[in-house]
Design an enzyme around this catalytic site. Structure first.
Site, PDB file in Angstrom:
ATOM      1  N   ALA A  22      37.643  41.095  30.843  1.00  0.00           N
ATOM      2  CA  ALA A  22      38.546  42.145  31.013  1.00  0.00           C
ATOM      3  C   ALA A  22      40.017  41.631  30.792  1.00  0.00           C
ATOM      4  CB  ALA A  22      38.346  42.564  32.544  1.00  0.00           C
ATOM      5  N   TYR A  64      34.912  51.060  42.307  1.00  0.00           N
ATOM      6  CA  TYR A  64      34.574  51.590  40.975  1.00  0.00           C
ATOM      7  C   TYR A  64      34.576  53.115  40.858  1.00  0.00           C
ATOM      8  CZ  TYR A  64      33.245  46.866  39.678  1.00  0.00           C
ATOM      9  OH  TYR A  64      33.146  45.403  39.525  1.00  0.00           O
ATOM     10  N   HIS A  85      25.695  46.940  34.914  1.00  0.00           N
ATOM     11  CA  HIS A  85      26.358  47.656  33.735  1.00  0.00           C
ATOM     12  C   HIS A  85      25.685  49.304  33.970  1.00  0.00           C
ATOM     13  CE1 HIS A  85      27.138  44.165  30.633  1.00  0.00           C
ATOM     14  NE2 HIS A  85      27.625  43.934  31.865  1.00  0.00           N
ATOM     15  N   LYS A 103      28.444  44.008  26.534  1.00  0.00           N
ATOM     16  CA  LYS A 103      26.813  43.573  25.982  1.00  0.00           C
ATOM     17  C   LYS A 103      26.366  42.714  27.147  1.00  0.00           C
ATOM     18  CE  LYS A 103      27.156  39.696  25.729  1.00  0.00           C
ATOM     19  NZ  LYS A 103      28.082  38.644  26.541  1.00  0.00           N
TER      20      LYS A 103
HETATM   21  N1  LIG Z   1      32.419  40.112  24.274  1.00  0.00           N
HETATM   22  C1  LIG Z   1      32.482  39.046  24.684  1.00  0.00           C
HETATM   23  O1  LIG Z   1      32.880  38.223  24.018  1.00  0.00           O
HETATM   24  C2  LIG Z   1      32.135  38.448  26.157  1.00  0.00           C
HETATM   25  C3  LIG Z   1      31.420  39.507  27.028  1.00  0.00           C
HETATM   26  N2  LIG Z   1      31.037  39.159  27.971  1.00  0.00           N
HETATM   27  C4  LIG Z   1      30.331  39.920  28.776  1.00  0.00           C
HETATM   28  O2  LIG Z   1      31.265  40.683  29.716  1.00  0.00           O
HETATM   29  C5  LIG Z   1      30.670  40.912  31.076  1.00  0.00           C
HETATM   30  C6  LIG Z   1      31.422  40.325  32.240  1.00  0.00           C
HETATM   31  O3  LIG Z   1      31.784  38.798  31.887  1.00  0.00           O
HETATM   32  P1  LIG Z   1      32.849  38.062  32.560  1.00  0.00           P
HETATM   33  O4  LIG Z   1      34.252  38.670  32.346  1.00  0.00           O
HETATM   34  O5  LIG Z   1      32.630  36.585  31.867  1.00  0.00           O
HETATM   35  O6  LIG Z   1      32.338  37.764  34.077  1.00  0.00           O
HETATM   36  P2  LIG Z   1      33.258  37.346  35.326  1.00  0.00           P
HETATM   37  O7  LIG Z   1      32.256  36.823  36.256  1.00  0.00           O
HETATM   38  O8  LIG Z   1      34.524  36.596  34.872  1.00  0.00           O
HETATM   39  O9  LIG Z   1      33.601  38.594  35.751  1.00  0.00           O
HETATM   40  C7  LIG Z   1      32.879  39.638  35.992  1.00  0.00           C
HETATM   41  C8  LIG Z   1      33.703  41.069  36.960  1.00  0.00           C
HETATM   42  O10 LIG Z   1      32.566  41.963  37.497  1.00  0.00           O
HETATM   43  C9  LIG Z   1      32.790  42.447  38.782  1.00  0.00           C
HETATM   44  N3  LIG Z   1      31.911  42.278  39.541  1.00  0.00           N
HETATM   45  C10 LIG Z   1      31.089  43.342  39.863  1.00  0.00           C
HETATM   46  N4  LIG Z   1      29.995  42.807  40.703  1.00  0.00           N
HETATM   47  C11 LIG Z   1      29.871  41.474  40.548  1.00  0.00           C
HETATM   48  C12 LIG Z   1      29.291  40.644  41.326  1.00  0.00           C
HETATM   49  N5  LIG Z   1      28.011  40.663  41.961  1.00  0.00           N
HETATM   50  N6  LIG Z   1      29.443  39.219  41.339  1.00  0.00           N
HETATM   51  C13 LIG Z   1      30.750  38.875  40.534  1.00  0.00           C
HETATM   52  N7  LIG Z   1      31.396  39.927  39.866  1.00  0.00           N
HETATM   53  C14 LIG Z   1      30.974  41.173  39.708  1.00  0.00           C
HETATM   54  C15 LIG Z   1      34.078  41.453  39.231  1.00  0.00           C
HETATM   55  O11 LIG Z   1      35.229  42.348  39.165  1.00  0.00           O
HETATM   56  P3  LIG Z   1      35.829  43.072  40.331  1.00  0.00           P
HETATM   57  O12 LIG Z   1      35.827  41.779  41.523  1.00  0.00           O
HETATM   58  O13 LIG Z   1      37.121  43.479  40.143  1.00  0.00           O
HETATM   59  O14 LIG Z   1      34.924  43.980  40.684  1.00  0.00           O
HETATM   60  C16 LIG Z   1      33.998  40.388  38.223  1.00  0.00           C
HETATM   61  O15 LIG Z   1      35.557  39.988  38.208  1.00  0.00           O
HETATM   62  C17 LIG Z   1      29.187  40.491  30.589  1.00  0.00           C
HETATM   63  O16 LIG Z   1      28.731  41.611  30.488  1.00  0.00           O
HETATM   64  C18 LIG Z   1      29.370  39.540  29.720  1.00  0.00           C
HETATM   65  O17 LIG Z   1      28.168  39.468  29.010  1.00  0.00           O
HETATM   66  C19 LIG Z   1      31.499  37.800  28.927  1.00  0.00           C
HETATM   67  C20 LIG Z   1      32.515  36.979  27.844  1.00  0.00           C
HETATM   68  C21 LIG Z   1      32.760  37.232  26.621  1.00  0.00           C
HETATM   69  O1  LIG Z   2      29.618  37.258  25.162  1.00  0.00           O
HETATM   70  C1  LIG Z   2      30.101  36.110  25.571  1.00  0.00           C
HETATM   71  C2  LIG Z   2      30.720  35.200  24.545  1.00  0.00           C
HETATM   72  O2  LIG Z   2      30.691  34.031  24.704  1.00  0.00           O
HETATM   73  C3  LIG Z   2      30.858  33.447  25.925  1.00  0.00           C
HETATM   74  C4  LIG Z   2      30.895  31.923  26.118  1.00  0.00           C
HETATM   75  O3  LIG Z   2      31.831  31.567  25.316  1.00  0.00           O
HETATM   76  C5  LIG Z   2      29.463  34.120  26.882  1.00  0.00           C
HETATM   77  O4  LIG Z   2      29.520  33.567  28.280  1.00  0.00           O
HETATM   78  C6  LIG Z   2      29.849  35.611  26.993  1.00  0.00           C
HETATM   79  O5  LIG Z   2      29.023  36.455  27.761  1.00  0.00           O
END
Ligand SMILES: NC(=O)C1=CN([C@@H]2O[C@H](COP(=O)(O)OP(=O)(O)OC[C@H]3O[C@@H](n4cnc5c(N)ncnc54)[C@H](OP(=O)(O)O)[C@@H]3O)[C@@H](O)[C@H]2O)C=CC1
Ligand SMILES: O=C1CO[C@H](CO)[C@@H](O)[C@@H]1O
Length: 334
Positions: A22, A64, A85, A103
């Site tokens: 985010a 949410y 999601h 994704k």
């Molecule tokens: N496009 C890209 O390059 C990337 C994409 N992603 C994707 O983004 C998404 C999130 O990944 P990422 O940000 O790394 O994940 P994080 O674990 O850092 O953050 C996920 C956020 O989701 C919320 N959340 C809701 N339910 C849960 C739960 N049960 N446990 C933990 N967190 C929860 C929390 O926000 P809150 O507490 O505010 O509700 C948390 O901070 C995934 O779908 C991943 O595949 C990830 C990394 C890179």
């Molecule tokens: O989409 C993604 C891209 O790369 C990251 C790692 O560097 C992953 O964890 C993530 O979910």
């Protein structure tokens, strides 16, 4: 009457989930002139407020559902673990928001189909955040292929991986959060191959599993209806290089860090290699944001660069790989 040159009102974004991605997304979004982040939603007031203060966002919702119901938001970016999601996207679509969902679109194809149905029924835009597609370098690759620069595509290879800290409760390794290499990073090579193979007619996979039972790495071979083959790999336990090659009858294109590329090398048969460079304006997420804006302004419900049918096809391919390697998530049965 406004004409084509009138400034457009900004697109008002809401951020759902305040984790790592985010933050990167908001950084990219801030490089887009007509984008504004007006609200954030978190599971708690405290984290919502902290994120809002850090990023100077006017409204912080500690639930949410309150973000989904915020009528001052045009489009919500869903940035949660994979298992959330589906629920979060449905909540936003039903409340009348457009959605860009990280994704993979969903944990499985059945969930993805429900999300697409809801977008159709509610007349709202929905797109899987396959940000790799929107980078200018990928637009140039598509153009070169359409112009026949490497002849007819015959094989695609793509790998991605990293050595992630092992946390059995964290989103990468926990089955309850739909963890595993395939859904986290394997979706990128599968989506990449999908651009060249069209429909997948055959998929075979091998995996090594983490102690939690999810896949720590997966090797896949895929076949397309047009006879194009794909060799794909992903890992969350080893730093597999981010590398992809598109090989045709008359040459090849090699991309490093291909999952959001800033350049590539074109090798036409019998000619010197040609290097292409497309530096990002910010961190790469700006191009995904611009694509959403473009489609919202056209009042389209989906993007031709990441259409619903393709997200569904990718979700089905991921299901097929998981069936092959024997990974199921709680609640899926099997
Ligand atoms: N496009 C890209 O390059 C990337 C994409 N992603 C994707 O983004 C998404 C999130 O990944 P990422 O940000 O790394 O994940 P994080 O674990 O850092 O953050 C996920 C956020 O989701 C919320 N959340 C809701 N339910 C849960 C739960 N049960 N446990 C933990 N967190 C929860 C929390 O926000 P809150 O507490 O505010 O509700 C948390 O901070 C995934 O779908 C991943 O595949 C990830 C990394 C890179
Ligand atoms: O989409 C993604 C891209 O790369 C990251 C790692 O560097 C992953 O964890 C993530 O979910």
């Amino acid at each position: 009457m406004p004409d084509d040159t009138s400034p457009q009102p900004p697109v008002r974004w809401g951020i759902l989930g305040t984790g790592k991605i985010a933050q990167r997304f908001v950084t990219g979004l801030r490089a887009v002139d007509d984008a504004e982040v007006v609200a954030v939603g978190s599971r708690s007031e405290e984290t919502a407020r902290r994120f809002a203060d850090t990023w100077d966002i006017p409204r912080a919702h500690g639930d949410y559902a309150d973000l989904a119901a915020d009528t001052g938001v045009d489009v919500v970016y869903v940035a949660t673990p994979h298992n959330v999601h589906h629920r979060a996207t449905l909540m936003c679509l039903e409340a009348g928001r457009h959605v860009l969902c990280e994704k993979p679109l969903a944990v499985n194809a059945a969930e993805a189909a429900e999300m697409v149905d809801a977008a159709k029924r509610r007349g709202r835009f929905l797109m899987e955040g396959m940000w790799t597609r929107f980078a200018p370098a990928m637009a140039e690759v598509r153009k070169l292929l359409a112009d026949g620069a490497i002849g007819e595509v015959r094989m695609v290879t793509a790998t991605i991986g990293g050595r992630m800290d092992y946390d059995p409760q964290g989103r990468l390794f926990a089955p309850e959060l739909a963890g595993g290499a395939l859904l986290d990073v394997g979706v990128y090579p599968v989506a990449f191959a999908s651009m060249f193979l069209g429909e997948f007619t055959g998929i075979q996979a091998q995996a090594h599993k983490a102690p939690t039972g999810v896949d720590a790495q997966v090797a896949m071979s895929v076949t397309g209806r047009n006879g194009v083959l794909g060799v794909l790999g992903c890992s969350i336990e080893a730093p597999i290089p981010r590398r992809a090659d598109i090989v045709g009858t008359g040459g090849s294109i090699a991309l490093t860090d291909w999952f959001c590329p800033t350049g590539f090398v074109l090798r036409r048969a019998g000619a010197e290699p040609e290097e292409f460079s497309f530096p990002h304006r910010a961190n790469g997420f700006e191009y995904e944001v611009m694509e959403v804006h473009r489609r919202l302004r056209e009042q389209a419900l989906e993007s031709p660069l990441m259409p619903w049918a393709e997200s569904l096809r990718i979700a089905e391919a991921l299901d097929a790989v998981r069936a092959d390697i024997g990974v199921t998530y709680p609640g899926e049965g099997g």
